[in-house]
Design a protein around this motif. Structure first.
Motif, mmCIF file in Angstrom:
data_model
loop_
_atom_site.group_PDB
_atom_site.id
_atom_site.type_symbol
_atom_site.label_atom_id
_atom_site.label_comp_id
_atom_site.label_asym_id
_atom_site.label_seq_id
_atom_site.Cartn_x
_atom_site.Cartn_y
_atom_site.Cartn_z
ATOM 1 N N LEU A 53 -65.826 3.013 61.388
ATOM 2 C CA LEU A 53 -65.611 4.341 61.966
ATOM 3 C C LEU A 53 -64.588 4.268 63.091
ATOM 4 N N GLY A 54 -64.618 3.152 63.871
ATOM 5 C CA GLY A 54 -63.642 3.000 64.940
ATOM 6 C C GLY A 54 -62.226 2.979 64.411
ATOM 7 N N LEU A 55 -62.005 2.243 63.318
ATOM 8 C CA LEU A 55 -60.659 2.182 62.747
ATOM 9 C C LEU A 55 -60.224 3.554 62.240
ATOM 10 N N ILE A 56 -61.155 4.253 61.577
ATOM 11 C CA ILE A 56 -60.805 5.569 61.030
ATOM 12 C C ILE A 56 -60.490 6.534 62.176
ATOM 13 N N VAL A 57 -61.306 6.482 63.238
ATOM 14 C CA VAL A 57 -61.056 7.365 64.380
ATOM 15 C C VAL A 57 -59.709 7.047 65.017
ATOM 16 N N LEU A 58 -59.395 5.751 65.150
ATOM 17 C CA LEU A 58 -58.083 5.366 65.706
ATOM 18 C C LEU A 58 -56.945 5.920 64.858
ATOM 19 N N GLY A 59 -57.095 5.762 63.534
ATOM 20 C CA GLY A 59 -56.062 6.264 62.642
ATOM 21 C C GLY A 59 -55.879 7.760 62.773
ATOM 22 N N LEU A 60 -57.007 8.482 62.888
ATOM 23 C CA LEU A 60 -56.905 9.941 62.991
ATOM 24 C C LEU A 60 -56.320 10.352 64.337
ATOM 25 N N LEU A 78 -68.218 7.112 70.034
ATOM 26 C CA LEU A 78 -69.150 6.543 71.014
ATOM 27 C C LEU A 78 -70.588 6.922 70.678
ATOM 28 N N LEU A 79 -70.794 8.193 70.307
ATOM 29 C CA LEU A 79 -72.145 8.645 69.971
ATOM 30 C C LEU A 79 -72.689 7.873 68.780
ATOM 31 N N VAL A 80 -71.855 7.709 67.750
ATOM 32 C CA VAL A 80 -72.333 7.004 66.559
ATOM 33 C C VAL A 80 -72.666 5.562 66.902
ATOM 34 N N MET A 81 -71.815 4.927 67.743
ATOM 35 C CA MET A 81 -72.120 3.547 68.147
ATOM 36 C C MET A 81 -73.467 3.479 68.854
ATOM 37 N N PHE A 82 -73.655 4.392 69.790
ATOM 38 C CA PHE A 82 -74.899 4.400 70.559
ATOM 39 C C PHE A 82 -76.089 4.637 69.635
ATOM 40 N N GLY B 40 -75.228 7.950 56.570
ATOM 41 C CA GLY B 40 -74.979 9.000 57.559
ATOM 42 C C GLY B 40 -73.679 8.755 58.296
ATOM 43 N N THR B 41 -73.438 7.498 58.681
ATOM 44 C CA THR B 41 -72.173 7.182 59.353
ATOM 45 C C THR B 41 -70.991 7.397 58.414
#
Lengths: 111, 87, 305
Positions: A53-60, A78-82, B40-41
């Protein structure tokens, strides 16, 4: 040409980040399938989805030109990580430390 | 740029369908919930890409809601155990 | 390709949920069906429904089913009857046929509703068309929907008549330090999210129902972790909170009759503020009603135990 080159670079970088994020999700799913017990599956889950998800968010983020959208994307990451840390911890707590306290009902070996 | 989005989406949805196999197999409820958590993720990632692709900013809000509520299932899993022990 | 994958996923999830004899498996597949439906609604450009589905599906329905099933593990094996499958397939197919027949028979838009809506949007007090329809142009429907929710709650409470001490209502405390520390961060976040959704409803997808669902999820989270108010205080708050949305809506709706207008006409100068006020009360009430429906299950179990 001078403005074309950075755009091309940015686009290819974005594509690289997005696709490697997608690949990481596939790797996470394979890990979830292949690992032998619940605790190691927690490992597959939290590593793959945070990084993917971090990579996808960076790309976006590279693709947007609005600060608000970029901040919202970061917030979601951050929320998903937490949340996945917390739920991974809870599931592991449930599965690994109290395995015999209240066993789940016997599931049928169907198919 | 469009094809990058569609390739990523196909990868994500493919991993979604792969994860279903783990949920099918189990064997314990905890394993199934882990699968649901991963999916979900994946859903959050799909929503973020769809937001960019379809120019639908509300999809980001949906992703935000999913991200905030995803851990409720794990809490419910743990909560049930303790309550049944105390009663 | 993407739509094809989504449709395949929907079909396989729905069939598995119906056909599997293992209740835990059916439960998780049902939760994922909700997740996939969220994606499909976004794909169909219906973000309001997607938001509601995301909040209700992951926050409330899944947790309710999981909680119920964990308390009654003897029901984990469902017996799948042939007749049940037959009836499911039969009714599904006939519904599909009826819907497609209706779609084919539909006249080609005698009134252009969307144009009427766009023309009238300025008078409604909000700028998001769906909120305008729900709380101004067709506010009657929304009022009755809240009434239906209240009726469902009363019916649920009527199912078990016996009075019992209220301190039983709060769940057992969870002794996990990490969880308790996270809640201090997470619960304010959920309240913030609910407020954001409510505020956003005036000009973009969001609104009272979605915010109420998130609020209910926050209440359920507190309940599951054993955080509770004083029993007396929470009883009074619950009774008032459940009713306040419906009552306020009704008061505002009927107050226009005093000025000689029809039911549910807002004074145009105050329309935006009134809608926001009603939505605030509705959010609170919907959150509490959904939460009360969730805890009914716990009360019943405690009684039978």
């Amino acid at each position: 040409m001078e403005s074309f080159l950075p755009t091309l670079l940015l686009t290819s970088l974005q594509g690289l980040l997005l696709i490697s994020g997608g690949v990481l999700f596939v790797v996470g799913s394979i890990g979830l399938l292949r690992f032998p017990d619940t605790c190691s599956r927690v490992h597959a889950l939290t590593k793959a989805d945070n990084l993917g998800l971090g990579l996808i968010v960076l790309g976006l983020i590279l693709g947007t030109n609005s600060l608000g959208v970029a901040l919202k994307l970061l917030l979601i990451w951050l929320l998903v990580m937490f949340a996945s840390t917390l739920s991974g911890h809870l599931v592991a707590w449930y599965a690994c430390y109290h395995p015999a306290e209240k066993p789940l009902p016997q599931e049928p070996s169907d198919d | 740029m469009i094809w990058v989005y569609s390739v990523t989406l196909v990868l994500l949805l493919g991993s979604l369908l792969l994860g279903l196999i783990r949920i099918w197999r189990g064997p314990r409820l905890a394993d199934r919930l882990l699968g649901a958590q991963l999916l979900g993720t994946t859903g959050v990632a799909v929503l973020l890409i769809l937001a960019e692709w379809q120019l639908q900013p509300a999809a980001r809000d949906t992703a935000l809601v999913l991200a905030m509520l995803a851990m409720m299932l794990a809490v419910a899993l743990v909560a049930g155990r303790h309550k049944s022990r105390s009663s | 390709m993407i739509d094809l994958l989504l449709v395949c996923g929907l079909w396989s999830l729905a069939l598995t949920t119906l056909l599997t004899p293992n209740a835990f498996r059916a439960l998780v597949f049902f939760i994922l069906l909700g997740l996939l439906l969220t994606l499909v609604w976004i794909r169909l450009d219906a973000p309001d429904i997607a938001l509601a589905e995301a909040a209700l599906g992951t926050g409330i329905t899944g947790v309710l089913l999981l909680d119920t099933l964990k308390q009654q593990p003897q029901h984990a094996l469902l017996c799948v009857h042939r007749t049940r499958i037959f009836w499911a397939v039969f009714s599904g197919l006939s519904l599909t046929l009826a819907l497609s027949w209706a779609l084919l028979q539909a006249p080609a838009m005698p009134i252009a509703l969307d144009q009427t809506l766009t023309a009238q949007l300025d008078a409604s007090g909000v700028s998001h068309p769906i909120t305008a329809v729900l709380l101004n142009f067709r506010a009657y429907d929304t009022l009755l929907e809240i009434g239906v929710l209240l009726l469902a709650l009363f019916a649920g409470q009527g199912l078990h008549e016996r009075q019992h001490p209220l301190e039983q209502l709060s769940g057992a405390q969870l002794h996990n330090p990490f969880l308790r520390a996270s809640l201090a961060l997470w619960l304010p976040g959920m309240l913030l999210l609910a407020t954001y959704l409510l505020w956003a409803g005036a000009h973009q997808p969001g609104g009272a129902f979605q915010a109420g669902a998130v609020l209910a999820a926050a209440f359920i989270l507190m309940h599951l972790c054993g955080l509770a108010l004083d029993a007396q205080v929470s009883q009074h708050l619950l009774r008032i909170g459940v009713l306040v949305g419906f009552v306020l809506f009704l008061v505002v709706a009927s107050s226009s009759m005093l000025a000689g207008q029809t039911l549910l006409t807002y004074p145009s100068a105050w329309a935006g503020e009134l809608i926001l006020l009603i939505e605030l009360a509705l959010t609170f009430s919907i959150g509490l009603i959904l939460f009360s429906l969730f805890t009914l299950n716990h009360q019943m179990r405690k009684e039978s135990a």
